[in-house]
Scaffold this active site. Structure first.
Site, PDB file in Angstrom:
ATOM      1  N   HIS A 464       0.801  -1.225   0.000  1.00 45.14           N
ATOM      2  CA  HIS A 464       0.000   0.000   0.000  1.00 45.14           C
ATOM      3  C   HIS A 464       0.840   1.284   0.000  1.00 45.14           C
ATOM      4  O   HIS A 464       0.525   2.211   0.759  1.00 45.14           O
ATOM      5  CB  HIS A 464      -0.956   0.014   1.210  1.00 45.14           C
ATOM      6  CG  HIS A 464      -1.922  -1.128   1.219  1.00 45.14           C
ATOM      7  ND1 HIS A 464      -2.484  -1.630   2.361  1.00 45.14           N
ATOM      8  CD2 HIS A 464      -2.437  -1.864   0.195  1.00 45.14           C
ATOM      9  CE1 HIS A 464      -3.294  -2.629   2.063  1.00 45.14           C
ATOM     10  NE2 HIS A 464      -3.272  -2.802   0.752  1.00 45.14           N
TER      11      HIS A 464
HETATM   12  C1  LIG Z   1       0.083  -7.547  -4.995  1.00 42.03           C
HETATM   13  C2  LIG Z   1      -0.840  -6.427  -4.588  1.00 42.03           C
HETATM   14  C3  LIG Z   1      -1.962  -6.727  -3.801  1.00 42.03           C
HETATM   15  C4  LIG Z   1      -2.832  -5.688  -3.435  1.00 42.03           C
HETATM   16  N1  LIG Z   1      -4.007  -6.023  -2.809  1.00 42.03           N
HETATM   17  C5  LIG Z   1      -4.957  -5.065  -2.640  1.00 42.03           C
HETATM   18  C6  LIG Z   1      -6.259  -5.407  -2.192  1.00 42.03           C
HETATM   19  O1  LIG Z   1      -6.582  -6.569  -1.934  1.00 42.03           O
HETATM   20  N2  LIG Z   1      -7.183  -4.407  -2.068  1.00 42.03           N
HETATM   21  C7  LIG Z   1      -6.865  -3.103  -2.332  1.00 42.03           C
HETATM   22  O2  LIG Z   1      -7.725  -2.227  -2.159  1.00 42.03           O
HETATM   23  N3  LIG Z   1      -5.622  -2.751  -2.749  1.00 42.03           N
HETATM   24  C8  LIG Z   1      -4.684  -3.699  -2.949  1.00 42.03           C
HETATM   25  N4  LIG Z   1      -3.464  -3.359  -3.453  1.00 42.03           N
HETATM   26  C9  LIG Z   1      -3.154  -1.927  -3.661  1.00 42.03           C
HETATM   27  C10 LIG Z   1      -3.876  -1.302  -4.848  1.00 42.03           C
HETATM   28  O3  LIG Z   1      -3.998  -2.213  -5.911  1.00 42.03           O
HETATM   29  C11 LIG Z   1      -3.105  -0.037  -5.279  1.00 42.03           C
HETATM   30  O4  LIG Z   1      -3.024   0.863  -4.187  1.00 42.03           O
HETATM   31  C12 LIG Z   1      -3.757   0.694  -6.440  1.00 42.03           C
HETATM   32  O5  LIG Z   1      -3.980  -0.190  -7.509  1.00 42.03           O
HETATM   33  C13 LIG Z   1      -2.868   1.869  -6.876  1.00 42.03           C
HETATM   34  O6  LIG Z   1      -3.426   2.491  -7.992  1.00 42.03           O
HETATM   35  P1  LIG Z   1      -2.613   3.585  -8.827  1.00 42.03           P
HETATM   36  O7  LIG Z   1      -3.514   4.071  -9.871  1.00 42.03           O
HETATM   37  O8  LIG Z   1      -2.021   4.559  -7.870  1.00 42.03           O
HETATM   38  O9  LIG Z   1      -1.362   2.813  -9.444  1.00 42.03           O
HETATM   39  P2  LIG Z   1      -1.328   1.513 -10.383  1.00 42.03           P
HETATM   40  O10 LIG Z   1      -2.636   0.795 -10.361  1.00 42.03           O
HETATM   41  O11 LIG Z   1      -0.126   0.742  -9.966  1.00 42.03           O
HETATM   42  O12 LIG Z   1      -1.160   2.095 -11.852  1.00 42.03           O
HETATM   43  C14 LIG Z   1      -0.041   2.756 -12.335  1.00 42.03           C
HETATM   44  C15 LIG Z   1       0.050   2.433 -13.825  1.00 42.03           C
HETATM   45  O13 LIG Z   1       0.930   3.348 -14.439  1.00 42.03           O
HETATM   46  C16 LIG Z   1       1.793   2.659 -15.321  1.00 42.03           C
HETATM   47  N5  LIG Z   1       3.002   3.467 -15.457  1.00 42.03           N
HETATM   48  C17 LIG Z   1       3.868   3.793 -14.467  1.00 42.03           C
HETATM   49  N6  LIG Z   1       4.860   4.556 -14.948  1.00 42.03           N
HETATM   50  C18 LIG Z   1       4.612   4.728 -16.266  1.00 42.03           C
HETATM   51  C19 LIG Z   1       5.294   5.419 -17.288  1.00 42.03           C
HETATM   52  N7  LIG Z   1       6.422   6.104 -17.067  1.00 42.03           N
HETATM   53  N8  LIG Z   1       4.769   5.391 -18.553  1.00 42.03           N
HETATM   54  C20 LIG Z   1       3.613   4.711 -18.796  1.00 42.03           C
HETATM   55  N9  LIG Z   1       2.941   4.027 -17.844  1.00 42.03           N
HETATM   56  C21 LIG Z   1       3.441   4.033 -16.590  1.00 42.03           C
HETATM   57  C22 LIG Z   1       1.995   1.340 -14.628  1.00 42.03           C
HETATM   58  O14 LIG Z   1       2.503   0.344 -15.487  1.00 42.03           O
HETATM   59  C23 LIG Z   1       0.614   1.045 -14.086  1.00 42.03           C
HETATM   60  O15 LIG Z   1      -0.191   0.367 -15.021  1.00 42.03           O
HETATM   61  C24 LIG Z   1      -2.551  -4.348  -3.816  1.00 42.03           C
HETATM   62  C25 LIG Z   1      -1.434  -4.066  -4.593  1.00 42.03           C
HETATM   63  C26 LIG Z   1      -0.586  -5.084  -4.991  1.00 42.03           C
HETATM   64  C27 LIG Z   1       0.606  -4.756  -5.847  1.00 42.03           C
END
Ligand SMILES: Cc1cc2nc3c(=O)[nH]c(=O)nc-3n(C[C@H](O)[C@H](O)[C@H](O)COP(=O)(O)OP(=O)(O)OC[C@H]3O[C@@H](n4cnc5c(N)ncnc54)[C@H](O)[C@@H]3O)c2cc1C
Length: 528
Positions: A464
């Site tokens: 997280h």
């Molecule tokens: C293994 C795991 C288990 C989890 N379990 C849970 C759960 O059960 N319940 C829950 O609520 N949360 C859970 N989480 C946490 C939750 O999934 C994340 O907090 C949330 O998905 C974050 O969203 P985000 O949009 O910030 O980032 P992300 O969903 O990580 O998205 C970022 C995206 O940007 C892309 N990106 C990054 N840099 C670049 C770049 N320079 N150029 C182009 N693309 C790029 C990445 O490839 C990715 O697709 C878990 C996370 C993980 C990893």
């Protein structure tokens, strides 16, 4: 030419892509560094156990060695695929505590208080239980009760009750406290990622273009206004122009990296890497927070766990009938409690019960059968930071996670409390027919010093990380964003993802991130 360029098709980026392209007159480009989400393990919930080894959909970060954790580098998986981390996560649908959002507002993120964000949680949510005062019934994100229940999952709930804890049938209801079944981000037994929930229905729109395997390298500015993004596909460079705004949705590790590569960050650090400083913003990469987690593992005397289940049988039953263990997110049950050290009326410890042996995120296979109780302290005081390792966008950043670094030692004390409470639950009569040897911490691990040593040897991230581009008040120099998520010091640029949180919520972070993006869409469209 596009109106908006969105970087990152994760939990937040997919929401924005859908909402902004609802207007057919608006042209949207979505850049994603990873591939499409074709892999079947992404969609079958229990496939998450297999995704651990799938390098192609994961950034596979490792923290810098943590002095407080025996100099170990902790594994930080992050989704690198359409849907981002929502395509590889454990699907527990949790919003955190209502008071967490009032606290954001108090910390300077004006407008993000509970009553103002609840409508966005509801707008996102398609809860199979239907709509109610606190829940949405027809939103894009599927939320459901378990289709399949491992026999040990109700045993865990019964044991928690025997240990004196209340039960609940809704962790996102009037009160967060209690033990019970997790609702998961699934629909009809399949994972409901941000990509399947938001992006897939919008893919047919002519005004939305999605480019996968496109690594954004930096934002382009003209007179302090963000005008486009430079990115590469298979090593070839491109530049696209954004007429209105550039929206960074790269997540808590990559968004601060991209800001720094674009000249926005702590000036001395940028100069050290030969990057021209556009805005001296000391908060970029700082304020990093995560939930540290500790697992108690018990051998199981009956063959009822997921340890030695037949993969072929699971896959067949899943793909033929959408039923059986394949529909399980593995962490089917859990709980939230207020420990004896809780500082206010919010839960401060969360549990995830896994009817399998989960050592080192499941990367280290233990022999035989067993069950695992994860416990994490929800309100860590320690803070870390993301630093550039180089000015090359293809290089991974350096993650100083800062675990257990608070001067009062409270985080460590709370991790020890997590171990004590886990053992107490696992020792209850409900588990008697199944209880084998205690594998972790191990029966010989008794007394404060031994438990602290165990934590230093075995604690891991529960995935997280947040806070590295936090929003805050105008007079707060370390706030990277204003409460409308606009990057301070420039125009035409926002960050929308888990990095904007001023403080980690008391729970999992996917639903809160989706809520952030739902509200951001309204802020961008001038509707909020
Ligand atoms: C293994 C795991 C288990 C989890 N379990 C849970 C759960 O059960 N319940 C829950 O609520 N949360 C859970 N989480 C946490 C939750 O999934 C994340 O907090 C949330 O998905 C974050 O969203 P985000 O949009 O910030 O980032 P992300 O969903 O990580 O998205 C970022 C995206 O940007 C892309 N990106 C990054 N840099 C670049 C770049 N320079 N150029 C182009 N693309 C790029 C990445 O490839 C990715 O697709 C878990 C996370 C993980 C990893």
């Amino acid at each position: 030419m596009y109106d908006y360029i969105i970087v990152g098709a994760g939990s937040a980026g997919c929401v924005l892509a859908n909402r902004l392209s609802e207007d057919p007159d608006v042209r949207v480009l979505l850049l994603e560094a990873g591939p499409s989400d074709w892999h079947p393990f992404v969609h079958m919930p229990a496939g998450l156990a297999k995704l651990v080894g799938q390098k192609g959909v994961n950034w596979n970060y490792n923290t810098a060695p943590q002095a407080s954790l025996g100099n170990r580098s902790l594994w930080w998986p992050r989704g690198k695929v359409l849907g981002g981390s929502s395509s590889i996560n454990a699907m527990c649908y949790i919003r955190g505590n209502a008071r967490d959002y009032d606290e954001w507002d108090d910390l300077g993120a004006r407008g993000w208080y509970w009553d103002n964000v609840l409508p966005y949680f509801k707008r996102a949510e398609g809860n199979a239980r239907g709509a109610s005062r606190l829940h949405g019934g027809d939103g894009p994100l599927g939320v459901s009760d378990p289709v399949y229940q491992n026999p040990l999952s109700p045993v865990f709930i019964e044991a928690a009750h025997q240990a004196g804890h209340p039960l609940t049938d809704d962790f996102n209801g009037e009160s967060q406290d209690g033990f019970g079944w997790y609702q998961t981000t699934t629909r009809n037994g399949a994972r409901s990622s941000a990509a399947t929930a938001y992006l897939k229905p919008a893919r047919g729109r002519k005004n939305l273009k999605v480019i996968t395997k496109a690594l954004a390298q930096r934002v382009v500015f003209e007179d302090g206004h963000a005008t486009g993004v430079v990115y590469s596909v298979h090593g070839k460079g491109y530049c696209e122009v954004a007429r209105r705004e550039v929206l960074l949705c790269g997540g808590a590790i990559n968004s601060p990296q991209l800001l720094m590569l674009s000249g926005i960050g702590p000036s001395a650090h940028l100069r050290q890497h030969g990057i021209e400083v556009l805005v001296d913003s000391p908060g970029v990469g700082g304020n990093l927070q995560d939930h540290l987690d500790i697992c108690a593992i018990q051998a199981c005397t009956q063959r009822v766990t997921y340890d030695r289940i037949s993969d072929v049988r699971v896959a067949l039953e899943y793909y033929l009938r959408h039923k059986g263990p394949g529909t399980s997110n593995i962490a089917e049950t859990g709980g939230f409690l207020r420990s004896r050290f809780a500082e206010d009326d919010r839960p401060d410890i969360q549990f995830h019960f896994v009817p399998a042996q989960l050592d080192d995120h499941g990367r280290h296979r233990l022999p035989g059968d067993g069950y695992t109780l994860h416990a994490c302290y929800l309100r860590p005081r320690s803070r870390g930071r993301v630093w550039l390792a180089s000015a090359n966008p293809a290089d991974k950043v350096r993650i100083e996670a800062g675990y257990l670094g608070d001067s009062e030692g409270r985080d460590l004390k709370m991790m020890a409390e997590c171990v004590r409470l886990s053992r107490e639950i696992l020792a209850q009569p409900a588990f008697a027919p199944f209880r084998g040897k205690e594998l972790f911490p191990g029966e010989q691990v008794q007394g404060e010093a031994a438990i602290v040593d165990f934590i230093r040897r075995k604690a891991e991230s529960i995935y997280h990380p947040v806070g590295t581009c936090r929003m805050g008040a105008d007079d707060d120099r370390s706030a990277v964003l204003d409460p409308q998520l606009r990057v301070r010091g420039v125009t035409g640029l926002r960050v929308v993802d888990a990095s904007v949180m001023p403080k980690l919520v008391g729970g999992n972070t996917n639903a809160p991130t989706i809520m952030i993006a739902e509200r951001a869409a309204d802020l961008i469209r001038g509707k909020s």
